[in-house]
Design an enzyme around this catalytic site. Structure first.
Site, PDB file in Angstrom:
ATOM      1  CB  CYS A  18      -0.848   0.026   1.197  1.00  0.00           C
ATOM      2  SG  CYS A  18       0.258   0.068   2.820  1.00  0.00           S
ATOM      3  CG  HIS A  80       2.777  -0.690  12.638  1.00  0.00           C
ATOM      4  ND1 HIS A  80       3.980  -1.079  12.439  1.00  0.00           N
ATOM      5  CD2 HIS A  80       2.149  -1.441  11.739  1.00  0.00           C
ATOM      6  CE1 HIS A  80       3.992  -2.098  11.472  1.00  0.00           C
ATOM      7  NE2 HIS A  80       2.782  -2.344  10.891  1.00  0.00           N
ATOM      8  CB  CYS A 102       0.680   4.719   7.469  1.00  0.00           C
ATOM      9  SG  CYS A 102      -0.625   5.026   6.221  1.00  0.00           S
ATOM     10  CG  HIS A 130      -1.593  -3.958  15.855  1.00  0.00           C
ATOM     11  ND1 HIS A 130      -1.294  -2.777  15.111  1.00  0.00           N
ATOM     12  CD2 HIS A 130      -1.264  -5.080  14.809  1.00  0.00           C
ATOM     13  CE1 HIS A 130      -0.925  -2.904  13.820  1.00  0.00           C
ATOM     14  NE2 HIS A 130      -0.824  -4.261  13.557  1.00  0.00           N
ATOM     15  CD  GLU A 132      -3.453   1.578  13.234  1.00  0.00           C
ATOM     16  OE1 GLU A 132      -2.869   0.573  12.306  1.00  0.00           O
ATOM     17  OE2 GLU A 132      -4.669   1.851  12.962  1.00  0.00           O
ATOM     18  CB  THR A 170      -5.621   1.685   9.540  1.00  0.00           C
ATOM     19  OG1 THR A 170      -4.277   0.995   9.923  1.00  0.00           O
ATOM     20  CG2 THR A 170      -5.608   3.243  10.010  1.00  0.00           C
ATOM     21  CB  SER A 228       1.052  -8.815   8.370  1.00  0.00           C
ATOM     22  OG  SER A 228      -0.124  -8.439   7.536  1.00  0.00           O
ATOM     23  CG  ASN A 230      -2.591  -5.856   5.676  1.00  0.00           C
ATOM     24  OD1 ASN A 230      -2.774  -6.355   4.446  1.00  0.00           O
ATOM     25  ND2 ASN A 230      -1.649  -5.489   6.232  1.00  0.00           N
ATOM     26  CB  SER A 272       3.718  -5.359   5.131  1.00  0.00           C
ATOM     27  OG  SER A 272       2.944  -6.223   5.694  1.00  0.00           O
TER      28      SER A 272
HETATM   29 FE1  SF4 Z   1      -1.266   3.041   5.837  1.00  0.00          FE
HETATM   30 FE2  SF4 Z   1      -1.604   0.546   7.310  1.00  0.00          FE
HETATM   31 FE3  SF4 Z   1      -3.369   1.291   5.349  1.00  0.00          FE
HETATM   32 FE4  SF4 Z   1      -1.089   0.785   4.539  1.00  0.00          FE
HETATM   33  S1  SF4 Z   1      -2.234  -0.573   5.421  1.00  0.00           S
HETATM   34  S2  SF4 Z   1      -2.182   2.593   3.931  1.00  0.00           S
HETATM   35  S3  SF4 Z   1       0.315   1.652   6.138  1.00  0.00           S
HETATM   36  S4  SF4 Z   1      -2.867   2.446   7.215  1.00  0.00           S
END
Ligand code: SF4
Length: 328
Positions: A18, A80, A102, A130, A132, A170, A228, A230, A272
Site C-alpha cells: 500500500c 504503525h 503512515c 498491536h 498501532e 486501520t 501482519s 491486514n 506489507s
Molecule cells: Fe497505511 Fe497501514 Fe493502510 Fe498501508 S495498510 S495505507 S500503512 S494504514
C-alpha cells in the site's frame, strides 16, 4: 512432484504494498543512503519478515523500545505510529527522529486528540497489543477504551453514555467492524464516529478483492507474515466467504496437501508483502502443475504519500540526491 488437478492461478488485484508501506520502505532506503550508520528502527518498519530481514542485512538495527537506542542516534518510527510518550522519550534522548508513521494512522491519532479535547469517551475498535492500537491509545489514555468484539461492547461501561465517540484500527475486517459499530450504536444511540472511515483504502480494497476471488477458486494463499494484521484479515475474509485459505510467508511454506484437490488457486498478498514473494509463489505453483496464470483486478489504486518533512529536509540538504536516489 506435480498435482494432477492443478491448472490455474488467479492473482487478486489490488494486492501487496500500500502507499503507507511504500513510503515507510522508501524512508529507510533513503536514510540508509544519506545518513551514517548506525540507523535504528523502532519496531518492525512494516510487519513483513522478508522486508525486515533485508534491512537487517543492510545494517539496520531494529529495537523494541527507545531505551535500546544510544542518546543522539538516528531512529525511524515504524509505519504503525507511536504514542506521545515515545516521542517525548525521543526528545529526552536527543534522538534524530524520522517518522515513517503512515498518514492514515496519523489521521486516527488526530481524531483521537480532537474527540478527547471535546470531552468524549473514545471507544477504539482494534486488536490488543498491536502497535498501532498502543500508539493511538497513548494519545488520550485517560479516556480511550479498547473493544475487540460485540461481547466487549456489551460489557463496556463509560462515564457518560451520552458523549461517546468511536474510532478504529486501520487494518480491521470491514465486515466484523461493521457488526461492532452496529452494537455500539445500539448501546450508545448518540455515538459519533470518524469523519471518514478509519479502515484504510488499502485494507478495504484487498478485502473486497479477496472476497470476489473466494468465489472463483478452490483455495487461496495469502502471502504475508503472521504478525501482519491486514494479512490475517485477508485469510479470515476468504474463509468466511467459503474458501479455504492459508497465510504463508513465502513459497517455501506452501504445503501440497492444501492443494491436492484444487484446480484453481487464488493468490493475494498483504499490504506489507513485496511482489517478489508473489512471483516466487507463482513459480512454485507452476512447478506443481499450474499452466495458466491470470489476474483478477477489482479496482485501481493511485494513492501516494509525500515523505515526512524531516526527510524532505534531509533530501534538500543533499545536492547529489537525484544521482544517489534516481527513483523516488
Ligand atoms: Fe497505511 Fe497501514 Fe493502510 Fe498501508 S495498510 S495505507 S500503512 S494504514
Amino acid at each position: 512432484m506435480k498435482l494432477p488437478k492443478l491448472k490455474r492461478v488467479v492473482l487478486a488485484a489490488p494486492r501487496g504494498f500500500c502507499a503507507g508501506v511504500v513510503r515507510a520502505i522508501e524512508i529507510v532506503n533513503t536514510v540508509l543512503q544519506l545518513l551514517p550508520p548506525p540507523i535504528y528502527v523502532r519496531k518492525e518498519i512494516v510487519h513483513n519478515r522478508f522486508v525486515v530481514e533485508r534491512f537487517k542485512q543492510r545494517g539496520v538495527i531494529f529495537v523494541n523500545e527507545l531505551d535500546e537506542v544510544p542518546d543522539g542516534a538516528t531512529v525511524i518510527f515504524s509505519a504503525h505510529g507511536v504514542s506521545p510518550a515515545v516521542r517525548e522519550m525521543a526528545r529526552r534522548k536527543n534522538l534524530r527522529v524520522i517518522d515513517a508513521t503512515c498518514p492514515l494512522v496519523t489521521k486516527v491519532h488526530l481524531e483521537a486528540i480532537r474527540f478527547a479535547q471535546q470531552g468524549y469517551s473514545i471507544i477504539l475498535i482494534g486488536h490488543e497489543g498491536h502497535e498501532e492500537v498502543e500508539g493511538t491509545m497513548g494519545e488520550a489514555p485517560h479516556c480511550i477504551y479498547l473493544v475487540q468484539s460485540v461481547e466487549d461492547v456489551e460489557r463496556l461501561q463509560v462515564p457518560n453514555p451520552e458523549k461517546v465517540a468511536y474510532l478504529t484500527q486501520t487494518t480491521l475486517s470491514v465486515d466484523d467492524t461493521a457488526e461492532i459499530v452496529a452494537a455500539l450504536k445500539r448501546k450508545f444511540p448518540k455515538i459519533v464516529g470518524p469523519r471518514t472511515d478509519d479502515i484504510c483504502y488499502a485494507t478495504q480494497n484487498r478485502q473486497n478483492a479477496v472476497k470476489a476471488l473466494a468465489k472463483q477458486v478452490d483455495v487461496i494463499l495469502v502471502i504475508g507474515s503472521q504478525n501482519s494484521s491486514n494479512s490475517q484479515r485477508l485469510k479470515e475474509v476468504a474463509i468466511s466467504n467459503g474458501c479455504p485459505a492459508y497465510l504463508i510467508d513465502g513459497a517455501d511454506h506452501i504445503r501440497t496437501e492444501w492443494l491436492i484437490d484444487a484446480e484453481s488457486v487464488g493468490v493475494t498478498s498483504g499490504a506489507s508483502a513485496p511482489e517478489i514473494l508473489v512471483k516466487q509463489v507463482i513459480q512454485r505453483l507452476q512447478e506443481l502443475g499450474a499452466t495458466e496464470v491470470v489476474e483478477f483486478r477489482l479496482t485501481e489504486e493511485r494513492v501516494q504519500f509525500a515523505p515526512p518533512p524531516e526527510l524532505r529536509e534531509l533530501l534538500e540538504q543533499n545536492p547529489l540526491v537525484d544521482e544517489i536516489l534516481p527513483v523516488r
